[in-house]
Design a protein around this motif. Structure first.
Motif, PDB file in Angstrom:
ATOM      1  N   PHE A 156       0.817  -1.214   0.000  1.00 10.19           N
ATOM      2  CA  PHE A 156       0.000   0.000   0.000  1.00 10.19           C
ATOM      3  C   PHE A 156       0.852   1.266   0.000  1.00 10.19           C
ATOM      4  N   HIS A 157       1.838   1.333   0.882  1.00 16.02           N
ATOM      5  CA  HIS A 157       2.622   2.568   1.022  1.00 16.02           C
ATOM      6  C   HIS A 157       3.416   2.874  -0.242  1.00 16.02           C
ATOM      7  N   ARG A 158       3.988   1.857  -0.859  1.00 17.13           N
ATOM      8  CA  ARG A 158       4.746   2.089  -2.088  1.00 17.13           C
ATOM      9  C   ARG A 158       3.830   2.559  -3.208  1.00 17.13           C
ATOM     10  N   LEU A 159       2.688   1.908  -3.340  1.00  8.24           N
ATOM     11  CA  LEU A 159       1.770   2.274  -4.408  1.00  8.24           C
ATOM     12  C   LEU A 159       1.111   3.628  -4.153  1.00  8.24           C
ATOM     13  N   ALA A 160       0.846   3.933  -2.880  1.00  6.38           N
ATOM     14  CA  ALA A 160       0.316   5.260  -2.554  1.00  6.38           C
ATOM     15  C   ALA A 160       1.329   6.337  -2.920  1.00  6.38           C
ATOM     16  N   ALA A 161       2.604   6.051  -2.687  1.00  9.40           N
ATOM     17  CA  ALA A 161       3.653   6.995  -3.060  1.00  9.40           C
ATOM     18  C   ALA A 161       3.707   7.186  -4.573  1.00  9.40           C
ATOM     19  N   GLU A 162       3.462   6.121  -5.318  1.00  8.98           N
ATOM     20  CA  GLU A 162       3.454   6.233  -6.774  1.00  8.98           C
ATOM     21  C   GLU A 162       2.290   7.098  -7.251  1.00  8.98           C
ATOM     22  N   VAL A 163       1.127   6.932  -6.628  1.00  2.00           N
ATOM     23  CA  VAL A 163      -0.016   7.766  -6.981  1.00  2.00           C
ATOM     24  C   VAL A 163       0.292   9.228  -6.660  1.00  2.00           C
ATOM     25  N   ALA A 164       0.877   9.463  -5.481  1.00  2.00           N
ATOM     26  CA  ALA A 164       1.217  10.824  -5.092  1.00  2.00           C
ATOM     27  C   ALA A 164       2.205  11.441  -6.080  1.00  2.00           C
ATOM     28  N   ALA A 165       3.185  10.658  -6.504  1.00  4.78           N
ATOM     29  CA  ALA A 165       4.173  11.158  -7.456  1.00  4.78           C
ATOM     30  C   ALA A 165       3.520  11.511  -8.792  1.00  4.78           C
ATOM     31  N   ALA A 166       2.575  10.669  -9.219  1.00  4.02           N
ATOM     32  CA  ALA A 166       1.878  10.949 -10.479  1.00  4.02           C
ATOM     33  C   ALA A 166       1.006  12.202 -10.354  1.00  4.02           C
ATOM     34  N   GLU A 167       0.342  12.364  -9.213  1.00  7.50           N
ATOM     35  CA  GLU A 167      -0.476  13.557  -8.993  1.00  7.50           C
ATOM     36  C   GLU A 167       0.393  14.817  -8.997  1.00  7.50           C
ATOM     37  N   TYR A 168       1.555  14.702  -8.387  1.00  9.22           N
ATOM     38  CA  TYR A 168       2.456  15.847  -8.308  1.00  9.22           C
ATOM     39  C   TYR A 168       3.014  16.220  -9.678  1.00  9.22           C
TER      40      TYR A 168
END
Length: 409
Positions: free
Chosen positions: A104-116
């Motif tokens: 979850f944490h790794r994939l959440a970070a990927e979503v955050a990076a894409a949003e950014y």
């Protein structure tokens, strides 16, 4: 103007001037539209026993931009090249949900990076988007991304206090139509914009011109560059240094004994560091100010981009004691307080904030400090030339040297 705005945003209801720092930030965002230097992101993790309501998040975000017209503003250039921000009657906050299982944490970070990383179309507001990432066992993360043109660091506490207050009411069943009325009337950022637009620009220019009149050159920590050189690569790095609680207390006592502020002490220390590094007794660097004038009602409660980046000049005098230097810097900056509304690009003629001229690597410096409640922190503010700046976080002080360097050809 009306014809242009009708084409860009049919149904727009208001056109507003840009604030001082908005002007420079908008220009740089247009010049380098693919960059994300002015994207701001906040991530909030919810415990497994506190499931996030997507409907409530959407409702809260929507009411937030309804309460603050400037949060749903777009930006464009008029036919003559003058920038303007326009407020549409309505703007829907983009929202998406993503569900993950493991990691979850790794994939959440990927979503955050894409949003950014996703660019904002400045002429297609709102310049704010929200995402919720759901994981196993009820874990979830709320990701809010916006363009820096909308809000500064001071505003973030106010913005998220409102957002979560609205979220809680919406989650508890308050209907969307009634949600706007559960909070007091907000301070209106547009009042600040009107104040800044009507301020005495001639008096401000005169004050800053006198302050910088005999400045020989900008203070650079690396070689100069030729006017026809091009930036090949920009790089940012950080080197944190923790200041002990005892040293922090001593710095505060020094500021108090001299009748100055901790910000003055840090700025003067940075000036003395630049003096040592450059060998110059006359140094200049950028500094951020809150930009919230006391004579604008509710300025301390406004959500918007009010901060500004302005030059601090420290000119050494033979035999001057440190305490006297601190008092002089404090007094000189105090005299300029009424003129902090001037846009930073005004200083290009005074050789303070400008790109300089020789081949290869060059760098300027900027120091930024903001006070939120009783906490002191520092934030990097991108402004040409690229910066080297210390960043300070709450006591005990953590000083971070943020280096932004352009490699030119």
């Amino acid at each position: 103007m009306r014809r242009h705005l009708d084409a860009v945003s049919p149904g727009w209801v208001e056109a507003l001037p840009l604030g001082p720092l908005q002007e420079g930030m908008y220009y740089q965002s247009v010049v380098d539209a693919a960059a994300d230097a002015y994207h701001v992101q906040h991530r909030f993790t919810f415990a497994s026993d506190q499931q996030v309501s997507g409907d409530a998040v959407q409702a809260a975000a929507q009411i937030l931009v309804q309460r603050h017209p400037n949060l749903r503003a777009g930006f464009t250039n008029l036919a003559g090249g003058q920038p303007v921000q326009f407020v549409p009657r309505q703007a829907t906050v983009p929202y998406r949900e993503v569900e993950y299982g493991e990691e979850f944490h790794r994939l959440a970070a990927e979503v955050a990076a894409a949003e950014y990383a996703a660019p904002f179309d400045l002429a297609d507001p709102p310049l704010l988007r929200v995402a919720v990432v759901r994981g196993p066992d009820g874990r979830s993360e709320l990701i809010v991304t916006h363009h820096h043109l909308l809000a500064d660091g001071w505003s973030h506490g106010l913005l998220f206090a409102e957002l979560f207050a609205l979220y809680e009411r919406a989650r508890d069943g308050v209907e969307l139509e009634a949600l706007d009325h559960v909070l007091p009337q907000p301070a209106d950022f547009r009042q600040y914009l009107r104040w800044a637009a009507s301020a005495d620009r001639a008096a401000a220019e005169s004050a800053w011109r006198n302050y910088l009149s005999d400045l020989a050159s900008p203070t650079l920590l690396a070689g100069e560059r030729t006017p026809d050189s091009q930036v090949k690569e920009s790089r940012i790095s950080e080197s944190p240094v923790v200041v002990s609680a005892d040293t922090t207390a001593q710095l505060r006592r020094l500021a108090s004994d001299c009748g100055t502020t901790l910000s003055t002490v840090v700025a003067t220390a940075w000036a003395l560091t630049l003096r040592t590094l450059t060998g110059s007794d006359d140094v200049v660097f950028g500094a951020t100010v809150s930009g919230r004038p006391a004579d604008v009602e509710g300025a301390d409660r406004m959500i918007g981009l009010l901060l500004n980046t302005l030059p601090i000049r420290v000119k050494g005098k033979p035999g001057e004691r440190l305490t006297d230097l601190l008092r002089r810097v404090f007094q000189e900056q105090g005299a300029l307080t009424p003129h902090q509304h001037l846009a930073s690009d005004t200083f290009s003629d005074q050789q303070v904030i400008q790109r300089c001229s020789t081949p290869c690597m060059f760098s300027g410096t900027c120091h930024a400090m903001r006070k939120v409640g009783c906490q002191l922190s520092r934030q990097a503010v991108s402004q040409p030339p690229r910066q080297l700046m210390p960043r300070i976080t709450p006591s005990p002080l953590t000083s971070t040297l943020v280096t932004a360097t352009d490699h030119c050809t």
